[in-house]
Design a protein around this motif. Structure first.
Motif, PDB file in Angstrom:
ATOM      1  N   LYS A 107       0.556  -1.041   0.106  1.00 22.80           N
ATOM      2  CA  LYS A 107       0.669  -0.317   0.185  1.00 22.80           C
ATOM      3  C   LYS A 107       0.909   1.403  -0.061  1.00 22.80           C
ATOM      4  O   LYS A 107       0.940   2.226   0.887  1.00 22.80           O
ATOM      5  N   TRP A 318       1.355  -2.965  10.767  1.00 22.37           N
ATOM      6  CA  TRP A 318       1.110  -1.419   9.382  1.00 22.37           C
ATOM      7  C   TRP A 318       2.057  -0.719   9.514  1.00 22.37           C
ATOM      8  O   TRP A 318       2.397  -0.351   8.436  1.00 22.37           O
ATOM      9  N   ASP A 352      -1.435  -6.996  10.314  1.00 21.88           N
ATOM     10  CA  ASP A 352      -2.898  -5.408   9.711  1.00 21.88           C
ATOM     11  C   ASP A 352      -3.375  -6.024   8.812  1.00 21.88           C
ATOM     12  O   ASP A 352      -3.312  -7.408   8.331  1.00 21.88           O
ATOM     13  N   ASP A 353      -3.600  -5.204   8.033  1.00 21.25           N
ATOM     14  CA  ASP A 353      -3.775  -5.252   6.660  1.00 21.25           C
ATOM     15  C   ASP A 353      -2.900  -5.577   5.870  1.00 21.25           C
ATOM     16  O   ASP A 353      -1.981  -5.983   6.018  1.00 21.25           O
ATOM     17  N   TYR A 392      -6.686  -8.001  11.082  1.00 19.64           N
ATOM     18  CA  TYR A 392      -7.412  -7.618  11.087  1.00 19.64           C
ATOM     19  C   TYR A 392      -8.231  -7.069  10.054  1.00 19.64           C
ATOM     20  O   TYR A 392      -8.296  -8.111   9.160  1.00 19.64           O
ATOM     21  N   CYS A 400      -9.044  -0.354   4.357  1.00 20.48           N
ATOM     22  CA  CYS A 400      -8.454   0.107   3.613  1.00 20.48           C
ATOM     23  C   CYS A 400      -7.659   0.459   2.822  1.00 20.48           C
ATOM     24  O   CYS A 400      -7.000   0.835   1.509  1.00 20.48           O
ATOM     25  N   GLY A 401      -7.408  -1.217   2.527  1.00 22.29           N
ATOM     26  CA  GLY A 401      -5.910  -1.518   1.972  1.00 22.29           C
ATOM     27  C   GLY A 401      -6.526  -1.694   0.721  1.00 22.29           C
ATOM     28  O   GLY A 401      -5.683  -2.598  -0.065  1.00 22.29           O
ATOM     29  N   LYS A 426      -8.338  -6.365  14.821  1.00 19.57           N
ATOM     30  CA  LYS A 426      -8.612  -4.683  14.210  1.00 19.57           C
ATOM     31  C   LYS A 426      -9.460  -4.598  13.675  1.00 19.57           C
ATOM     32  O   LYS A 426      -9.277  -5.648  12.379  1.00 19.57           O
ATOM     33  N   ASP A 428     -11.762  -2.555  11.276  1.00 14.91           N
ATOM     34  CA  ASP A 428     -11.491  -1.114  10.412  1.00 14.91           C
ATOM     35  C   ASP A 428     -12.805  -0.824   9.804  1.00 14.91           C
ATOM     36  O   ASP A 428     -12.720  -1.328   8.641  1.00 14.91           O
ATOM     37  N   CYS A 467     -11.437   0.146  14.882  1.00 15.82           N
ATOM     38  CA  CYS A 467     -11.055   1.221  14.620  1.00 15.82           C
ATOM     39  C   CYS A 467     -12.219   2.033  13.537  1.00 15.82           C
ATOM     40  O   CYS A 467     -12.638   1.705  12.079  1.00 15.82           O
ATOM     41  N   TYR A 469     -11.676   5.833  13.594  1.00 16.78           N
ATOM     42  CA  TYR A 469     -10.984   6.967  13.540  1.00 16.78           C
ATOM     43  C   TYR A 469     -11.472   8.353  14.646  1.00 16.78           C
ATOM     44  O   TYR A 469     -12.207   9.442  14.555  1.00 16.78           O
ATOM     45  N   ARG A 487      -9.425   3.308  18.497  1.00 19.76           N
ATOM     46  CA  ARG A 487      -9.253   4.466  17.732  1.00 19.76           C
ATOM     47  C   ARG A 487     -10.038   6.169  17.877  1.00 19.76           C
ATOM     48  O   ARG A 487     -11.201   6.157  17.734  1.00 19.76           O
ATOM     49  N   ASP A 491      -4.923   8.394  11.123  1.00 16.71           N
ATOM     50  CA  ASP A 491      -3.544   7.370  11.404  1.00 16.71           C
ATOM     51  C   ASP A 491      -2.910   8.643  11.693  1.00 16.71           C
ATOM     52  O   ASP A 491      -2.021   9.749  11.022  1.00 16.71           O
ATOM     53  N   ASP A 522      -3.810   6.035  18.367  1.00 11.33           N
ATOM     54  CA  ASP A 522      -3.087   4.587  17.023  1.00 11.33           C
ATOM     55  C   ASP A 522      -0.900   4.684  17.404  1.00 11.33           C
ATOM     56  O   ASP A 522      -0.505   4.838  19.124  1.00 11.33           O
ATOM     57  N   MET A 523      -1.168   3.719  16.489  1.00 11.94           N
ATOM     58  CA  MET A 523       0.296   2.443  16.856  1.00 11.94           C
ATOM     59  C   MET A 523       1.973   4.153  17.459  1.00 11.94           C
ATOM     60  O   MET A 523       1.531   4.907  16.830  1.00 11.94           O
TER      61      MET A 523
HETATM   62  C1  GLA Z   1      -6.731   1.890   8.215  1.00  6.61           C
HETATM   63  C2  GLA Z   1      -6.145   2.145   9.160  1.00  6.61           C
HETATM   64  C3  GLA Z   1      -4.344   2.020   9.627  1.00  6.61           C
HETATM   65  C4  GLA Z   1      -4.402   1.080   9.507  1.00  6.61           C
HETATM   66  C5  GLA Z   1      -5.005   0.965   7.693  1.00  6.61           C
HETATM   67  C6  GLA Z   1      -5.019  -1.083   6.468  1.00  6.61           C
HETATM   68  O1  GLA Z   1      -6.182   3.308   7.646  1.00  6.61           O
HETATM   69  O2  GLA Z   1      -6.464   3.715  10.515  1.00  6.61           O
HETATM   70  O3  GLA Z   1      -4.474   1.631  11.152  1.00  6.61           O
HETATM   71  O4  GLA Z   1      -4.817  -0.346   9.814  1.00  6.61           O
HETATM   72  O5  GLA Z   1      -6.175   1.424   7.703  1.00  6.61           O
HETATM   73  O6  GLA Z   1      -5.618  -0.587   5.228  1.00  6.61           O
END
Ligand code: GLA
Length: 697
Positions: A107, A318, A352-353, A392, A400-401, A426, A428, A467, A469, A487, A491, A522-523
């Motif tokens: 991504k 991620w 994650d994704d 995820y 999201c990806g 997670k 999302d 997740c 936002y 979250r 991001d 967030d991370m």
């Molecule tokens: C969103 C989430 C990120 C991550 C991506 C994966 O942007 O907020 O933390 O998980 O998706 O596509």
């Protein structure tokens, strides 16, 4: 003969006077030096990988950025002319009205057209941004576009550069940032110059002048029991927990009253088995011994309704690899965590994704892609290290990806994860925006409730991470849908502005955090990050990283490391292994720090600990107001390379404290004295003083 002579004269004149003009296109310069808060500047596309379109006109030559954007170019007085057309970009993908294009393995913005890190899924409300473009030369505004909005025709900057040494291109957005705020582009940009020195982009980073310094004392060889000191489980579930112990190996861990159904591996401290069938609190009397001595402590196992009694600590793929993650990386991360971090409480290894196959089976089962040939084996491997395994997905049809999401397959997917031994999910929002009927609370909660019902059926303890936002003030209702963490922001990125926008905004939701329920800004963006295969050291300065980790600890935020574990350097390791700082995050009270004092360039945050003490973070944030809108102040012109430290003070009455206090520096793990009424300390630019105040009886 005469004409040959003339041509020679002209040629010689030109070469001696250096008057031959050359051109360098903006899109051919080093775009990695574009200073953005979100993502990276793109050659000939927008940040989302779509064509650059300004007011209906598509441009082939351009640089796509997100706002705010800053770019600094050394001209050395050789520049003669700058030309560019500028404007806000329309987000259009061929064949799609809005939103990201389909993604692939990686991504990386532009790599395959998938959304960049920091990008909300479609359905997250977009603002209507306005933005101002500036061309600056040596601290002067040479050209200003005026305020532009979506749909405006591109404006032309066409200016002389004679005598300018440093050229800066800045886009300021007052009413929005990043993809929510706006996509902008500099198109057909070029610099003409004379002489042999080509204009060159240089870093705009403000440096504090402080080299990385490891403050955490070297790990003691004496046996030690670290955090967390409490763990939650529900009745009769597969259980895995590594007692966090450090000290010279071999270590021997014993527990004199381990509940039935659980087994301890005394060489590693890993407890496995099935959690007790009845609710209740089990106090584990733990002893750890080595050739140098022994340590004893109590760890509480609370069997009840709540998981994540302290903020989850672990790693997530991620911020390091983005969509490029594969099982080799995950296994390598598990190795490093087990070897270097597990003893300090780090427990989760989360993909994650980027793990999903493109198609479900005919029966609708979700499969892994070629990068995860044996996900069950990978999960078993993570467990064999005493760690827990996270995954995820999205409630929408796509993540999201742009991988497959769990929409209409919730039960099936949860059952699949249960079989793989998943311990953390997670979930999302992403493309659920195209499903949701309206912005009502019911609609925001619906997909999260649905997935919770599905994961409960797996008969596993699965920590549930929402997740979305922060939509609908999720902290107010996260527990209602059984979220353990949620979250609260868009991001995170590895720059100071992003730390300000995520961590330093978390004061109003503080009362909603507590055992089992955590606000998640967030991370972590420390170490080697990159959201793609192409990873680099974080752009945060060492002081900024201390602030980041200290603030996340004060906030009782989940601690999810986002860096490449096989590139873990000693500075980052120091950040991740300070048990006194981790102890602030993992304190059983679960209090989230609040902002107690603020000036234009500093903030003081304070958190209550279960032992009655307070932890205070004195942060030198830097000027957060004027530097956000004044284009000249957004550029590091090179004359303020080393920002001096600042004296920051706190009165004890602002902390609700009376009487003398013992003050301890938590990073260096040293007492610094007894103070009455007031404490002050010098703090580095963008750095922190993290202290613990304990009343002297
Ligand atoms: C969103 C989430 C990120 C991550 C991506 C994966 O942007 O907020 O933390 O998980 O998706 O596509």
């Amino acid at each position: 003969m005469k004409s040959v002579f003339l041509i020679c004269c002209v040629f010689l004149l030109c070469s001696f006077s250096g008057a031959v003009e050359k051109t360098i296109w903006l899109n051919e310069m080093d775009l990695t030096l574009f200073d953005l808060e979100i993502g990276q500047a793109m050659k000939n596309t927008t940040m989302m990988g779509s064509p650059i379109i300004i007011s209906g006109v598509t441009y082939e030559n351009g640089v796509g950025v997100t706002t705010p954007a800053k770019y600094l170019i050394e001209l050395n007085g050789n520049g003669t002319h700058f030309y560019a057309e500028v404007g806000p970009c329309e987000m259009k993908f061929p064949g799609r009205p809005d939103g990201p294009a389909p993604g692939g393995d990686d991504k990386k913005p532009g790599g395959n057209g998938a959304a960049p890190a920091g990008t909300p899924g479609p359905g997250v409300p977009r603002m209507s941004p306005t933005m101002d473009f500036y061309v600056l030369g040596d601290k002067q505004v040479l050209w200003h576009s005026g305020t532009m909005k979506n749909g405006d025709k591109a404006k032309i900057a066409d200016i002389d550069l004679i005598g300018v040494k440093k050229l800066a291109l800045v886009v300021v957005s007052v009413n929005g940032r990043g993809p929510l705020g706006g996509m902008a582009a500099w198109v057909n940009g070029k610099i003409t110059y004379s002489g042999d020195v080509t204009p060159k982009a240089v870093t705009n980073k403000t440096v504090s002048g402080n080299a990385p310094k490891i403050l955490t004392p070297a790990e003691s060889e004496l046996p030690k029991i670290n955090y967390p000191k409490v763990i939650g489980a529900t009745e009769g579930k597969p259980f895995i927990f590594a007692i966090p112990v450090t000290g010279k190996k071999p270590l021997q861990v014993t527990i004199d009253n381990l509940p039935k159904g659980l087994v301890l591996d005394s060489g590693t401290g890993i407890i496995t088995g099935t959690s007790p069938a009845q609710k209740g609190t089990f106090i584990l009397n733990v002893t750890v011994k080595n050739s140098l001595g022994e340590a004893k402590d109590k760890i509480e196992l609370k069997v009840g309704d709540l998981l994540a009694l302290t903020p989850p600590m672990g790693w997530n793929s991620w911020n390091a690899g983005g969509m490029s993650v594969d099982q080799v990386k995950i296994r390598a991360a598990a190795d490093v965590i087990a070897d270097k971090l597990r003893g300090h409480g780090w427990a989760f290894v989360n993909i994650d994704d980027g793990w999903q196959a493109d198609k479900r089976t005919d029966e609708g089962l979700l499969l892994t892609n070629h990068k995860f040939s044996d996900i069950k084996g990978m999960g078993d491997y993570i467990h064999s290290k005493g760690l827990r395994f996270g995954i995820y997905s999205s409630p929408g049809p796509r993540t999201c990806g742009q991988a497959i999401g769990s929409y209409q397959h919730e039960n099936q997917d949860a059952a699949t994860w249960g079989k793989w031994g998943v311990d953390y999910l997670k979930y999302d929002w992403c493309s659920y925006g195209s499903i949701v009927q309206d912005n009502s609370l019911d609609e925001l909660q619906k997909p999260y409730k649905m997935m919770h019902e599905a994961i409960v059926k797996t008969n596993r303890d699965i920590v549930y991470s929402l997740c979305q936002y922060g939509m609908g003030d999720v902290w107010k209702w996260g527990p209602e849908v059984n979220g353990n963490l949620w979250r609260t922001t868009m991001d995170i990125q590895d720059n100071w502005k992003s730390i300000l926008n995520t961590g330093f905004t978390q004061t109003n939701n503080a009362d909603y955090a507590g055992p089992g329920h955590w606000n998640d800004p967030d991370m972590l963006v420390i170490g080697t990050v990159g959201w793609s295969r192409d990873t680099k050291p974080t752009k945060l300065s060492p002081d900024e990283q201390y602030s980041h980790f200290s603030l996340w600890s004060l906030l009782s935020s989940p601690l999810l490391i986002g860096c490449e574990m096989d590139k873990l350097d000693s500075f980052t390791l120091g950040l991740l292994t300070n048990d006194e700082v981790i102890g602030v995050n993992q304190d059983v009270l679960g209090h989230q720090a609040k902002l107690v004092k603020k000036g234009s360039d500093f903030q003081v945050w304070a958190k209550n600990l279960s032992d009655g003490s307070k932890v205070v973070g004195l942060f030198y944030t830097g000027d957060t107001e004027s530097s956000a809108t004044d284009p000249v102040k957004m550029i590091n012109w090179g004359d303020n390379k080393t920002e001096p430290a600042k004296l920051i003070s706190i009165d004890f009455n602002l902390l609700g404290l009376t009487g003398k206090q013992q003050v301890r520096n938590l990073w260096s793990q040293q007492n610094i004295g007894t103070y009455d009424g007031h404490f002050e300390t010098e703090v580095n630019f963008h750095g922190v003083g993290l202290i613990k105040l304990s009343a002297i009886k």
